[in-house]
Each structure stands twice: as C-alpha cells, then as structure tokens.
Design an enzyme around this catalytic site. Structure first.
Site, PDB file in Angstrom:
ATOM      1  CG  ASP A  81       1.562   1.446   0.728  1.00  9.10           C
ATOM      2  OD1 ASP A  81       1.678   0.232   0.493  1.00  9.10           O
ATOM      3  OD2 ASP A  81       1.388   2.309  -0.168  1.00  9.10           O
ATOM      4  CG  HIS A 181       3.987   1.838  -7.151  1.00  3.79           C
ATOM      5  ND1 HIS A 181       5.000   0.925  -7.056  1.00  3.79           N
ATOM      6  CD2 HIS A 181       3.057   1.465  -6.257  1.00  3.79           C
ATOM      7  CE1 HIS A 181       4.694   0.031  -6.124  1.00  3.79           C
ATOM      8  NE2 HIS A 181       3.515   0.334  -5.625  1.00  3.79           N
ATOM      9  N   GLY A 182       2.259   5.067  -9.785  1.00  6.95           N
ATOM     10  CA  GLY A 182       2.291   6.352 -10.501  1.00  6.95           C
ATOM     11  C   GLY A 182       1.370   6.378 -11.709  1.00  6.95           C
ATOM     12  CG  HIS A 209       1.331  -2.787  -4.141  1.00  2.00           C
ATOM     13  ND1 HIS A 209       1.880  -1.900  -3.265  1.00  2.00           N
ATOM     14  CD2 HIS A 209       0.943  -3.862  -3.406  1.00  2.00           C
ATOM     15  CE1 HIS A 209       1.854  -2.420  -2.045  1.00  2.00           C
ATOM     16  NE2 HIS A 209       1.292  -3.613  -2.110  1.00  2.00           N
ATOM     17  N   GLY A 210      -0.232  -0.352  -7.328  1.00  2.17           N
ATOM     18  CA  GLY A 210      -0.366   0.433  -8.554  1.00  2.17           C
ATOM     19  C   GLY A 210      -1.763   0.274  -9.115  1.00  2.17           C
ATOM     20  CB  SER A 212      -4.955   4.711  -8.882  1.00  2.00           C
ATOM     21  OG  SER A 212      -3.754   5.372  -9.137  1.00  2.00           O
ATOM     22  CG  ASN A 231      -1.981  -1.067  -1.939  1.00  3.37           C
ATOM     23  OD1 ASN A 231      -2.810  -1.769  -1.364  1.00  3.37           O
ATOM     24  ND2 ASN A 231      -0.751  -0.903  -1.475  1.00  3.37           N
ATOM     25  CB  THR A 234      -1.300   7.936  -8.789  1.00  2.00           C
ATOM     26  OG1 THR A 234      -0.241   7.279  -8.095  1.00  2.00           O
ATOM     27  CG2 THR A 234      -0.720   9.001  -9.685  1.00  2.00           C
TER      28      THR A 234
HETATM   29 ZN   LIG Z   1       2.726  -0.129  -3.729  1.00  2.00          ZN
END
Ligand SMILES: [Zn+2]
Length: 291
Positions: A81, A181-182, A209-210, A212, A231, A234
């Site tokens: 990743d 992300h995060g 992406h990101g 969660s 994806n 977190t």
């Molecule tokens: Zn990512």
C-alpha cells in the site's frame, strides 16, 4: 488461497461489490481479518503500507502475510500500500506480493505517469498487478483544519484519470473524491457523481482510500457508483485499542500478554466482519449500524 488483485477485482466488478483491503502490521490484524473473511466467505486483501515499515518491515511481515494468505479458505490478495520507493516496490514483488500500489500522486503529472509506467513494466515481469493514484487523497486525516469543502481542487479529474489509465496501463485506480486517511474530525462529504463519471470513462476497478470512518450508507453509495476496493485500517485499529483498554480495566490483576493478543485479534475480527458484510453485500442478515 493466494489470489491476484486483478482476479479478485474482476469478480467484484462483475458482481458489483467491493473487496475490503486492510493494513495488517501485526499478526493480530492478519488473523482477525482472515477469520472475518473466511466466516463470510468473501475475498479479501491484506496490505502492508510503506509507512508501516517503522512498525514492522516487509521482510518480516511480508512472508507471514503470504503464508497466511496461502492457507486461507478464501481468495486473499497480498498488496503493498502506498509504495513510493522503487526498491521497496521491487522487494514486495520479489517476495511474492500479488499486487502493489505505486503512489506518485504528489509528483507533477508527467513524472507520476513516467514512474507508474516503469513500475507497471517491472510488475509485468513478476506477474503482479499495479494500482496507482491520480488526484490527492488527504494524508493528514481529519487531523488538520482543512475543511472537506475546500478540498475539491485535490479531487481526481475524470478526464485526467482516463488519460492516466490509458498512458500507464495500470490495473486499478485510486481516486480522490472526499475521503481522507486517519481519523475524521468532520463528516466527509463524498462526491459520488465524480466517481460515477470516472467509472463511466475508464473500465478498470476504482479504489477508495481512507475508507475507515465512512458511514455504511456512504459505502453503499460508493459501491453503486463504481468503487471496487475499499482501503481500511484506522478505525479497526482504534476499535481494537478501545476493546483491549476496556478488558484491561475489567481484568483482575495483571493479565498474561497472550490474553491481550487474543482480545486484539477478536476485536479486529468483529470489526472487519461488520464492514466486510457491507462491502461484499453479504448483508442480508442484521448488523448493527454505523461504527
Ligand atoms: Zn491510502
């Protein structure tokens, strides 16, 4: 069984669901995610992120991920990743990872195209699939003050995405449409019409992406707009941290370390199962609402 990213995403494309892709920087997360996927009977992707090299290097965790993927009862893809360094991307291919993501999203467009083309060429020799990114997915999570409303200039432009895919011949495309992300500090505003437009223009699977921290309803909308890989990390790691912390408070005296390991594994299994039901649409039974 170990599977190729293109095979797993092809079935997702055909049957209109998304495959869950989880970062697994420890044995607990590998076991939790695989138990969840086996119980639901759905394919899954184990990922090692370059940013987790400090937690555990690919030389150690990579062979474990591959071994566990091979002995799983469901198709499991082992993926690098956000690979930015070419030596690490090649190391993943040599180890037997079935796919890699090359992330040149912060580079000027031409440089991103040139590097991605090189990685695709290298990957073909190893029979490995390649994901790449166009647009910029916020790396800081919701932890800075950037409002989602002001991020539109970072989103993937559909025509640029089409050109990028045609020039590079990648197998999957990560697009920016409002996720980060995060930890989210404000509810993300996702641009689904952009995803629909990209998916109309290009025929390869699209990646969120990101993933969660997004609501279950937004996952469903993203999937129906064309997202085929989500994806996730977190919020699964955070959930396991909370569960372990609660158990530690309840425990009488100092617990054995192997108990802490089991609590972490169980929590990640439970959490992964909740989201995999939504991603893989094996959601005919009742699951509790947003987590
Ligand atoms: Zn990512």
């Amino acid at each position: 069984m170990l599977a190729k990213l293109s095979d797993v995403l092809e079935s997702a494309q055909r049957e209109e669901f998304a495959v869950g892709a989880f970062n697994t920087p420890n044995l607990e997360s590998i076991l939790g995610v695989l138990n969840a996927a086996e119980e639901l009977g759905c394919p899954v992707i184990l990922m090692h992120a370059e940013v987790h090299e400090d937690l555990i290097p690919i030389d150690i965790i990579g062979p474990i991920m591959l071994y566990m993927a091979k002995r799983a009862k469901v198709p499991v893809c082992v993926h690098l990743d956000h690979g930015e360094s070419i030596p690490l991307l090649e190391k993943a291919m040599k180890l037997g990872f079935t796919s890699v993501m090359y992330d040149g999203s912060l580079l000027p467009y031409e440089e991103n195209v040139e590097n991605t083309k090189k990685i695709v060429q290298m990957a073909r020799n190893y029979n490995v699939s390649v994901e790449a990114e166009i647009g910029i997915i916020n790396r800081e999570g919701g932890q800075n003050e950037i409002s989602f409303k002001t991020m539109e200039h970072m989103y993937t432009d559909p025509m640029t995405a089409k050109l990028f895919v045609e020039s590079t011949q990648i197998d999957a495309l990560a697009c920016a449409f409002g996720t980060a992300h995060g930890i989210y500090k404000e509810k993300p505003l996702l641009d689904f019409s952009r995803v629909k437009e990209i998916s109309r223009l290009i025929k390869i699977p699209l990646v969120m992406h990101g993933g969660s921290g997004v609501s279950f309803d937004d996952y469903r909308k993203a999937i129906s707009s064309g997202i085929r890989k989500i994806n996730y990390y977190t919020y699964m790691a955070k959930y396991a941290g909370e569960k372990v912390s609660g158990k530690l408070q309840e425990a009488k005296g100092i617990p054995y370390y192997h108990d802490i390991f089991s609590w972490g594994t169980e929590a990640m299994e439970e959490h992964a199962k909740d989201v995999l039901r939504v991603f893989s649409k094996t959601s005919r039974w009742n699951y509790h609402d947003d987590i």
